[in-house]
Design a protein around this motif. Structure first.
Motif, PDB file in Angstrom:
ATOM      1  N   ASN A 209       0.857  -1.179   0.000  1.00  0.00           N
ATOM      2  CA  ASN A 209       0.000   0.000   0.000  1.00  0.00           C
ATOM      3  C   ASN A 209       0.898   1.235   0.000  1.00  0.00           C
ATOM      4  OD1 ASN A 209      -2.257  -1.667   0.204  1.00  0.00           O
ATOM      5  ND2 ASN A 209      -2.233  -1.618   2.440  1.00  0.00           N
ATOM      6  N   SER A 210       0.499   2.250  -0.744  1.00  0.00           N
ATOM      7  CA  SER A 210       1.398   3.388  -0.906  1.00  0.00           C
ATOM      8  C   SER A 210       0.633   4.662  -1.224  1.00  0.00           C
ATOM      9  CB  SER A 210       2.402   3.102  -2.027  1.00  0.00           C
ATOM     10  OG  SER A 210       1.728   2.924  -3.271  1.00  0.00           O
ATOM     11  N   LEU A 231       3.573   2.819   2.632  1.00  0.00           N
ATOM     12  CA  LEU A 231       2.969   3.045   3.939  1.00  0.00           C
ATOM     13  C   LEU A 231       3.407   1.982   4.946  1.00  0.00           C
ATOM     14  CD1 LEU A 231      -0.696   3.862   2.811  1.00  0.00           C
ATOM     15  CD2 LEU A 231       1.153   5.482   3.321  1.00  0.00           C
ATOM     16  N   ASN A 232       3.717   2.417   6.138  1.00  0.00           N
ATOM     17  CA  ASN A 232       4.029   1.529   7.267  1.00  0.00           C
ATOM     18  C   ASN A 232       5.222   0.605   7.019  1.00  0.00           C
ATOM     19  OD1 ASN A 232       1.833   2.644   8.609  1.00  0.00           O
ATOM     20  ND2 ASN A 232       0.435   1.005   7.974  1.00  0.00           N
ATOM     21  N   VAL A 233       6.122   1.023   6.146  1.00  0.00           N
ATOM     22  CA  VAL A 233       7.343   0.249   5.902  1.00  0.00           C
ATOM     23  C   VAL A 233       8.527   1.222   5.923  1.00  0.00           C
ATOM     24  CG1 VAL A 233       8.640  -1.206   4.302  1.00  0.00           C
ATOM     25  CG2 VAL A 233       6.161  -1.468   4.500  1.00  0.00           C
ATOM     26  N   ASP A 234       9.515   0.934   6.735  1.00  0.00           N
ATOM     27  CA  ASP A 234      10.689   1.795   6.842  1.00  0.00           C
ATOM     28  C   ASP A 234      11.886   1.165   6.149  1.00  0.00           C
ATOM     29  OD1 ASP A 234       9.323   3.696   8.417  1.00  0.00           O
ATOM     30  OD2 ASP A 234       9.692   2.503  10.230  1.00  0.00           O
ATOM     31  N   ASN A 235      12.667   2.004   5.480  1.00  0.00           N
ATOM     32  CA  ASN A 235      13.965   1.593   4.906  1.00  0.00           C
ATOM     33  C   ASN A 235      13.839   0.400   3.965  1.00  0.00           C
ATOM     34  OD1 ASN A 235      15.307   3.576   6.508  1.00  0.00           O
ATOM     35  ND2 ASN A 235      15.231   2.168   8.258  1.00  0.00           N
ATOM     36  N   LYS A 276      -6.273   5.699   5.948  1.00  0.00           N
ATOM     37  CA  LYS A 276      -7.691   5.482   6.241  1.00  0.00           C
ATOM     38  C   LYS A 276      -8.361   4.680   5.130  1.00  0.00           C
ATOM     39  CE  LYS A 276      -8.424   9.590   9.139  1.00  0.00           C
ATOM     40  NZ  LYS A 276      -9.083  10.901   9.238  1.00  0.00           N
ATOM     41  N   TYR A 277      -7.919   4.901   3.914  1.00  0.00           N
ATOM     42  CA  TYR A 277      -8.465   4.144   2.783  1.00  0.00           C
ATOM     43  C   TYR A 277      -8.136   2.658   2.905  1.00  0.00           C
ATOM     44  CZ  TYR A 277      -9.199   2.444  -1.969  1.00  0.00           C
ATOM     45  OH  TYR A 277      -9.617   1.706  -3.061  1.00  0.00           O
ATOM     46  N   PHE A 278      -6.884   2.380   3.249  1.00  0.00           N
ATOM     47  CA  PHE A 278      -6.423   0.985   3.301  1.00  0.00           C
ATOM     48  C   PHE A 278      -6.757   0.283   4.615  1.00  0.00           C
ATOM     49  CE2 PHE A 278      -3.305   2.502   0.029  1.00  0.00           C
ATOM     50  CZ  PHE A 278      -3.705   1.641  -0.976  1.00  0.00           C
ATOM     51  N   TYR A 279      -6.695   1.036   5.701  1.00  0.00           N
ATOM     52  CA  TYR A 279      -6.761   0.381   7.014  1.00  0.00           C
ATOM     53  C   TYR A 279      -7.990   0.796   7.803  1.00  0.00           C
ATOM     54  CZ  TYR A 279      -1.857  -0.009   5.651  1.00  0.00           C
ATOM     55  OH  TYR A 279      -0.685  -0.222   4.961  1.00  0.00           O
TER      56      TYR A 279
END
Length: 279
Positions: A209-210, A231-235, A276-279
């Motif tokens: 998701n992005s 989204l919600n992913v680091d590095n 909000k769209y994804f989760y």
């Protein structure tokens, strides 16, 4: 990812073909394909203007092999000569499927009624496909994309509009000052209206998701950019330099901000909308 090339297919087994330009491989095109036999194939006439699904990417959207004919190589053939060429290339050809507005032969002089006369096998003519009484055509899908109407474009496509790009090094401000992004160089694909989009990004065969931005970075260096934030992913490390973006919905158009802080706050707001769209 792109599927294997049709050059490995034995043409001797092909007994039905669908003919067209097929830029977009949209729902009207799929209706043609649905009328092919088990041993069918797709004949794509290449004009050089395909931008929704450029030549090397169409195989992803059909199980049937695709054979490409360059318009420059066949445009001087009359209708009879064109059909003769097809019958020579596909010796077991028994069925041709085309759209209601199909034209062929030099100067597009021949229509579907002429096809029935010059081809001695079965000819299937697919009527115009509409959604909400609106014709499904690639040119309308392009207009939707250029106007930021992603959801409408996706309905006509029957899938999420997707582009492929080469991973490049960005200006480096995002990771330090805002949020980390994957920057892309896009060559062949039509880009939607400049702005920020809810999206999905495929990196190394994994879909995330992005949120994606395309346009001139008016608040920073002014350069044109296509960049996506996972989204919600680091590095996240990008190993394969080809990255895909699927566009889902436009959040806003591109605009200039008076300060970095204002830009940062807007970016964080965009991210919250996407979450909000994804989760």
């Amino acid at each position: 990812m792109k599927r294997s090339s049709s050059i490995l297919i034995n043409k001797e087994n092909i007994d039905s073909i669908a003919i067209g330009g097929f830029d977009g491989m949209h729902i009207a095109h799929q209706e043609l394909f649905n009328n092919l036999s088990q041993n069918g194939a797709i004949i794509s006439i290449e004009t050089g203007y395909a931008s929704l699904t450029p030549k090397n990417y169409r195989q992803e959207y059909s199980r049937f092999p695709i054979f490409y004919y360059d318009l420059q190589n066949i445009k001087e053939l009359n209708g009879i000569e064109f059909i003769k060429l097809l019958k020579s290339d596909f010796k077991n050809l028994k069925k041709i499927v085309v759209g209601f507005d199909f034209c062929f032969g030099k100067n597009r002089a021949c229509k579907v009624d002429d096809l029935k006369k010059v081809f001695d096998g079965e000819v299937v003519i697919i009527s115009e496909i509409k959604l909400d009484n609106f014709p499904v055509h690639s040119r309308y899908i392009r207009e939707f994309l250029l106007n930021g109407q992603i959801e409408q474009a996706n309905r006509f496509l029957g899938k999420e509009y997707k582009i492929y790009g080469k991973h490049i090094i960005g200006q480096g401000i995002g990771k330090k000052e805002f949020v980390a992004t994957i920057n892309l160089s896009i060559d062949e694909f039509l880009l939607p209206q400049n702005g920020v989009y809810i999206s999905k990004t495929i990196v190394d065969d994994c879909e995330y998701n992005s949120i994606s931005f395309l346009g001139h970075r008016q608040t920073t260096d002014g350069n044109f950019a296509v960049e996506t934030h996972i989204l919600n992913v680091d590095n996240l490390e990008v190993k394969d330099n080809i990255v895909q973006i699927k566009f889902i919905k436009q959040i806003r158009e591109n605009k200039k901000f008076d300060s970095f802080l204002e830009l940062k706050n807007e970016i964080l707001n965009d991210i919250n909308i996407a979450k909000k769209y994804f989760y």
